[in-house]
Design a protein around this motif. Structure first.
Motif, PDB file in Angstrom:
ATOM      1  N   VAL A  73       0.845  -1.203   0.000  1.00  0.00           N
ATOM      2  CA  VAL A  73       0.000   0.000   0.000  1.00  0.00           C
ATOM      3  C   VAL A  73       0.873   1.244   0.000  1.00  0.00           C
ATOM      4  O   VAL A  73       0.652   2.182  -0.777  1.00  0.00           O
ATOM      5  CB  VAL A  73      -0.970  -0.011   1.207  1.00  0.00           C
ATOM      6  N   ASN A  92       2.676   1.623  -3.442  1.00  0.00           N
ATOM      7  CA  ASN A  92       1.758   2.046  -4.496  1.00  0.00           C
ATOM      8  C   ASN A  92       1.351   3.508  -4.338  1.00  0.00           C
ATOM      9  O   ASN A  92       1.248   4.231  -5.328  1.00  0.00           O
ATOM     10  CB  ASN A  92       0.528   1.148  -4.541  1.00  0.00           C
ATOM     11  N   GLN A  93       1.133   3.936  -3.120  1.00  0.00           N
ATOM     12  CA  GLN A  93       0.800   5.351  -2.909  1.00  0.00           C
ATOM     13  C   GLN A  93       1.999   6.240  -3.205  1.00  0.00           C
ATOM     14  O   GLN A  93       1.840   7.320  -3.765  1.00  0.00           O
ATOM     15  CB  GLN A  93       0.295   5.573  -1.486  1.00  0.00           C
ATOM     16  N   ASP A 100       2.340   7.042  -6.801  1.00  0.00           N
ATOM     17  CA  ASP A 100       1.164   7.785  -7.292  1.00  0.00           C
ATOM     18  C   ASP A 100       0.158   6.901  -8.016  1.00  0.00           C
ATOM     19  O   ASP A 100      -0.523   7.341  -8.938  1.00  0.00           O
ATOM     20  CB  ASP A 100       1.593   8.943  -8.209  1.00  0.00           C
ATOM     21  N   GLN A 101       0.053   5.650  -7.594  1.00  0.00           N
ATOM     22  CA  GLN A 101      -0.981   4.768  -8.117  1.00  0.00           C
ATOM     23  C   GLN A 101      -2.191   4.847  -7.194  1.00  0.00           C
ATOM     24  O   GLN A 101      -2.055   5.082  -5.991  1.00  0.00           O
ATOM     25  CB  GLN A 101      -0.469   3.329  -8.198  1.00  0.00           C
ATOM     26  N   THR A 102      -3.378   4.661  -7.751  1.00  0.00           N
ATOM     27  CA  THR A 102      -4.580   4.714  -6.929  1.00  0.00           C
ATOM     28  C   THR A 102      -4.694   3.431  -6.116  1.00  0.00           C
ATOM     29  O   THR A 102      -4.394   2.339  -6.605  1.00  0.00           O
ATOM     30  CB  THR A 102      -5.834   4.889  -7.798  1.00  0.00           C
ATOM     31  N   VAL A 103      -5.123   3.588  -4.889  1.00  0.00           N
ATOM     32  CA  VAL A 103      -5.308   2.456  -3.985  1.00  0.00           C
ATOM     33  C   VAL A 103      -6.758   2.466  -3.532  1.00  0.00           C
ATOM     34  O   VAL A 103      -7.264   3.502  -3.085  1.00  0.00           O
ATOM     35  CB  VAL A 103      -4.367   2.561  -2.763  1.00  0.00           C
ATOM     36  N   ASN A 130      -9.019   2.069  -0.982  1.00  0.00           N
ATOM     37  CA  ASN A 130      -8.908   1.998   0.478  1.00  0.00           C
ATOM     38  C   ASN A 130      -9.990   1.132   1.115  1.00  0.00           C
ATOM     39  O   ASN A 130      -9.745   0.516   2.158  1.00  0.00           O
ATOM     40  CB  ASN A 130      -8.918   3.404   1.065  1.00  0.00           C
TER      41      ASN A 130
END
Length: 117
Positions: A56, A59-60, A63-66, A68
């Motif tokens: 997590v 990836n954040q 700048d990738q979308t996670v 939540n």
């Protein structure tokens, strides 16, 4: 960064394989009432927790979308799995209820990870 993320994905898969493999090897003994939580199951769940948190964060940071909500549900399931395995880890025999719960929650965690897009 992609190589590092892929390394942590591989470690995450190894953790879930350890947890699920430990469950599957104990299924035969569940019928006779002698099933127990193996150290591999605890270590697999802990590996999943550490590598999942790292994934997590990586990836954040990339700048990738996670998602939540998805991560929160997977974390909640893993916390329940960890609690059951950790509390019952030293017992020679584990009741069918908690043992089946760990297997079902592990399978649910796998399906959430792979099916929920």
């Amino acid at each position: 960064m992609d190589v590092l993320i892929n390394v942590f994905v591989a470690l995450h898969i190894i953790g879930i394989a350890s947890l699920l493999g430990g469950f599957l090897t104990q299924m035969k003994t569940m019928g006779s009432g002698t099933a127990r939580f193996t150290p591999a199951m605890l270590h697999g769940a802990l590996t999943m927790l550490v590598t999942g948190m790292a994934l997590v964060g990586l990836n954040q940071a990339d700048d990738q979308t996670v998602n939540n909500v998805k991560i929160g549900i997977k974390l909640a399931l893993l916390v329940v799995i960890l609690a059951l395995v950790y509390v019952k880890r030293d017992e020679e025999k584990v009741d069918k209820g908690p043992f089946i719960a760990v297997g079902a929650l592990t399978a649910a965690n796998i399906f959430i990870a792979t099916v929920w897009t």
